[in-house]
Design an enzyme around this catalytic site. Structure first.
Site, PDB file in Angstrom:
ATOM      1  N   ARG A   1       0.814  -1.219   0.000  1.00  0.00           N
ATOM      2  CA  ARG A   1       0.000   0.000   0.000  1.00  0.00           C
ATOM      3  C   ARG A   1       0.849   1.271   0.000  1.00  0.00           C
ATOM      4  O   ARG A   1       0.396   2.348  -0.385  1.00  0.00           O
ATOM      5  CB  ARG A   1      -0.972  -0.011   1.185  1.00  0.00           C
ATOM      6  CG  ARG A   1      -2.234   0.735   0.840  1.00  0.00           C
ATOM      7  CD  ARG A   1      -3.219   0.998   1.976  1.00  0.00           C
ATOM      8  NE  ARG A   1      -3.523  -0.059   2.881  1.00  0.00           N
ATOM      9  CZ  ARG A   1      -3.024  -0.161   4.131  1.00  0.00           C
ATOM     10  NH1 ARG A   1      -2.176   0.740   4.586  1.00  0.00           N
ATOM     11  NH2 ARG A   1      -3.367  -1.155   4.906  1.00  0.00           N
TER      12      ARG A   1
ATOM     13  N   TYR B   1     -13.567  24.414  -6.603  1.00  0.00           N
ATOM     14  CA  TYR B   1     -14.206  23.255  -7.245  1.00  0.00           C
ATOM     15  C   TYR B   1     -15.345  22.764  -6.341  1.00  0.00           C
ATOM     16  O   TYR B   1     -15.148  22.548  -5.143  1.00  0.00           O
ATOM     17  CB  TYR B   1     -13.116  22.197  -7.414  1.00  0.00           C
ATOM     18  CG  TYR B   1     -13.526  20.889  -8.013  1.00  0.00           C
ATOM     19  CD1 TYR B   1     -13.979  20.815  -9.322  1.00  0.00           C
ATOM     20  CD2 TYR B   1     -13.409  19.710  -7.278  1.00  0.00           C
ATOM     21  CE1 TYR B   1     -14.318  19.590  -9.876  1.00  0.00           C
ATOM     22  CE2 TYR B   1     -13.737  18.483  -7.827  1.00  0.00           C
ATOM     23  CZ  TYR B   1     -14.207  18.440  -9.134  1.00  0.00           C
ATOM     24  OH  TYR B   1     -14.540  17.230  -9.674  1.00  0.00           O
TER      25      TYR B   1
ATOM     26  N   ASP C   1      -5.183  24.500  -5.332  1.00  0.00           N
ATOM     27  CA  ASP C   1      -5.633  23.525  -6.334  1.00  0.00           C
ATOM     28  C   ASP C   1      -5.185  24.094  -7.682  1.00  0.00           C
ATOM     29  O   ASP C   1      -5.746  25.055  -8.196  1.00  0.00           O
ATOM     30  CB  ASP C   1      -7.158  23.368  -6.275  1.00  0.00           C
ATOM     31  CG  ASP C   1      -7.680  22.360  -7.312  1.00  0.00           C
ATOM     32  OD1 ASP C   1      -6.955  22.043  -8.272  1.00  0.00           O
ATOM     33  OD2 ASP C   1      -8.829  21.903  -7.150  1.00  0.00           O
TER      34      ASP C   1
ATOM     35  N   LYS D   1      -6.970  15.185 -14.883  1.00  0.00           N
ATOM     36  CA  LYS D   1      -7.215  16.131 -15.964  1.00  0.00           C
ATOM     37  C   LYS D   1      -6.044  16.111 -16.962  1.00  0.00           C
ATOM     38  O   LYS D   1      -5.919  15.180 -17.715  1.00  0.00           O
ATOM     39  CB  LYS D   1      -7.482  17.521 -15.372  1.00  0.00           C
ATOM     40  CG  LYS D   1      -8.618  17.524 -14.335  1.00  0.00           C
ATOM     41  CD  LYS D   1      -9.980  17.242 -14.950  1.00  0.00           C
ATOM     42  CE  LYS D   1     -11.059  16.876 -13.940  1.00  0.00           C
ATOM     43  NZ  LYS D   1     -11.316  17.864 -12.914  1.00  0.00           N
TER      44      LYS D   1
HETATM   45  C1  LIG Z   1     -11.678  17.504 -11.572  1.00  0.00           C
HETATM   46  C2  LIG Z   1     -11.153  18.422 -10.539  1.00  0.00           C
HETATM   47  C3  LIG Z   1     -10.844  17.955  -9.263  1.00  0.00           C
HETATM   48  C4  LIG Z   1     -11.152  16.550  -8.822  1.00  0.00           C
HETATM   49  O1  LIG Z   1     -10.543  15.561  -9.563  1.00  0.00           O
HETATM   50  P1  LIG Z   1     -11.177  14.072  -9.604  1.00  0.00           P
HETATM   51  O2  LIG Z   1     -10.052  13.242 -10.061  1.00  0.00           O
HETATM   52  O3  LIG Z   1     -12.314  14.139 -10.560  1.00  0.00           O
HETATM   53  O4  LIG Z   1     -11.626  13.734  -8.232  1.00  0.00           O
HETATM   54  C5  LIG Z   1     -10.335  18.856  -8.361  1.00  0.00           C
HETATM   55  N1  LIG Z   1     -10.125  20.136  -8.681  1.00  0.00           N
HETATM   56  C6  LIG Z   1     -10.405  20.628  -9.913  1.00  0.00           C
HETATM   57  C7  LIG Z   1     -10.148  22.049 -10.212  1.00  0.00           C
HETATM   58  C8  LIG Z   1     -10.935  19.781 -10.867  1.00  0.00           C
HETATM   59  O5  LIG Z   1     -11.244  20.268 -12.068  1.00  0.00           O
END
Ligand SMILES: *Cc1c(COP(=O)(O)O)cnc(C)c1O
Length: 396
Positions: A54, A107, A180, A205
């Site tokens: 893990r 987000y 973020d 993303k």
């Molecule tokens: C998509 C996204 C997330 C979350 O990512 P996941 O892998 O879908 O959980 C967090 N912050 C932003 C700005 C995003 O666009």
């Protein structure tokens, strides 16, 4: 293996230490929960020696090293999704009685976590206006404020913040900062270089880049913070698989090349939209004259494929007509993949505390790797449907 062992035993042991791994350009994908230790003394090490799968194996370590390179970070923690890379660090550094200041444009699922989980565990959550000055923001912090969580630009309405200045002021008051940074993919902007403590991104993303895997990362330089984040995932029991780490690493290899194309096409399309009569305003920080452009120009080395635009006011049905008329843009959440996507934003804006007038219904586009002129033709078709519908509704 000795020849005295019976077949059932030999089948269990067969292939151990075959040791024929050739050198490939990608890392080996090791699969294992159990890690075999060389001797009894190694079972209970007093350092960080790997004793259980893990903790991550070869492919996870290779991905961590590559993201460390990308973010210029000493330590990278991987999470099973982008949202987990936001909730994990918050759970690791916050405790009951603390307060976190969160940008109002965060987000939406991050906000839901703050409201539904952090508050339940006695952590105060205060949302702040992204347009507030860094001085006013940090000035509004209380003795309880432990963390400021930023996202710049916001991923629906694209407000920019002076992240470096906020980090500098927060540090002077012993407040942690986290960003973020999914929009910049750890590449077009590096939060750690600007004094932020925790640089977070949804690898789902742009880094993975193919809309087919979930993962997130948090990058830090401070060893104590690195330890807190690693302890955090161990305490929660989170792990990422070798296969998925490999898949994300494969995406990362082409990140700069893809981002250049996403950015160039998106800017071309943003410029075209800005000249259209149906469009009131384009929200794209790299577009001269757009909100936040000066901060973007000062801090970022490029732009990705994600931006929004406001339409001349019309009923929501006209926005639906636009989206339904699109042939090349998929209708779907998420972004960062090779394909173009569109969504209406307004239903998501309702949860916000500060709701400026964007000038009309907001539509967000992710510009993929298709030919931008084909995408422009598709949008022209969508705008025509919008105009027809708006006129019809107006006349009716
Ligand atoms: C998509 C996204 C997330 C979350 O990512 P996941 O892998 O879908 O959980 C967090 N912050 C932003 C700005 C995003 O666009």
């Amino acid at each position: 293996m000795t020849t005295k062992d019976r077949l059932e035993t030999r089948l269990i042991r067969a292939g151990h230490g075959a040791g024929r791994a050739a050198k490939t350009v990608g890392p080996a994908v090791q699969k294992g929960s159990t890690v075999l230790l060389p001797d009894a003394a190694s079972l209970y090490p007093d350092d960080d020696t790997l004793t259980y799968g893990r903790q991550g194996l070869s492919a996870q370590f290779a991905l961590q090293a590559a993201i460390g390179e990308l973010e210029r970070a000493k330590s990278v923690t991987l999470y099973p999704s982008g949202i987990a890379s936001l909730t994990g660090p918050m759970l690791a550094v916050l405790k009951a009685g603390d307060e976190v200041l969160v940008v109002d444009t965060i987000y939406k699922p991050t906000r839901r976590f703050c409201d539904q989980v952090l508050k339940r565990f006695g952590v105060g959550v205060r949302y702040y206006d992204p347009n507030q000055s860094p001085e006013d923001l940090v000035g509004s912090a209380s003795e309880a404020t432990r963390l400021i969580l930023m996202e710049s630009p916001g991923s629906l309405s694209f407000e920019m913040q002076d992240v470096g200045r906020i980090a500098e002021l927060a540090r002077a008051r012993n407040i942690l900062t986290a960003a973020d940074n999914t929009w910049a993919a750890g590449y077009l902007y590096r939060p750690l270089d600007h004094g932020v403590d925790i640089s977070i991104q949804a690898l789902t993303k742009y880094v993975a880049g193919h809309s087919d895997v979930f993962m997130g990362s948090a990058a830090v330089n401070d060893p104590k913070l690195a330890r807190a984040l690693d302890d955090g995932i161990h305490n929660l029991g989170w792990a990422v698989s070798g296969d998925e780490a490999y898949q994300v690493l494969r995406g990362l290899r082409t990140l700069p090349t893809r981002l250049a194309r996403h950015g160039e096409s998106a800017l071309k399309i943003a410029n075209w939209l800005a000249g259209r009569p149906e469009v009131v305003r384009v929200y794209h920080p790299a577009l001269p004259g757009a909100p936040g452009h000066e901060l973007w120009k000062r801090d970022f080395t490029g732009a990705c494929g994600l931006f929004a635009f406001a339409l001349k006011p019309a009923p929501a049905a006209a926005v639906d007509a636009l989206l339904d008329a699109l042939r090349l843009f998929g209708l779907g959440f998420s972004w960062g993949g090779f394909e173009s996507l569109a969504i209406a934003c307004d239903p998501q804006l309702k949860v916000r505390k500060f709701n400026p007038d964007y000038g009309g219904p907001l539509v967000r586009l992710h510009i993929g790797l298709e030919d931008p002129d084909d995408l422009i033709a598709d949008l022209a078709h969508g705008l025509a449907a919008y105009a027809a519908h708006a006129t019809q509704l107006g006349a009716g």
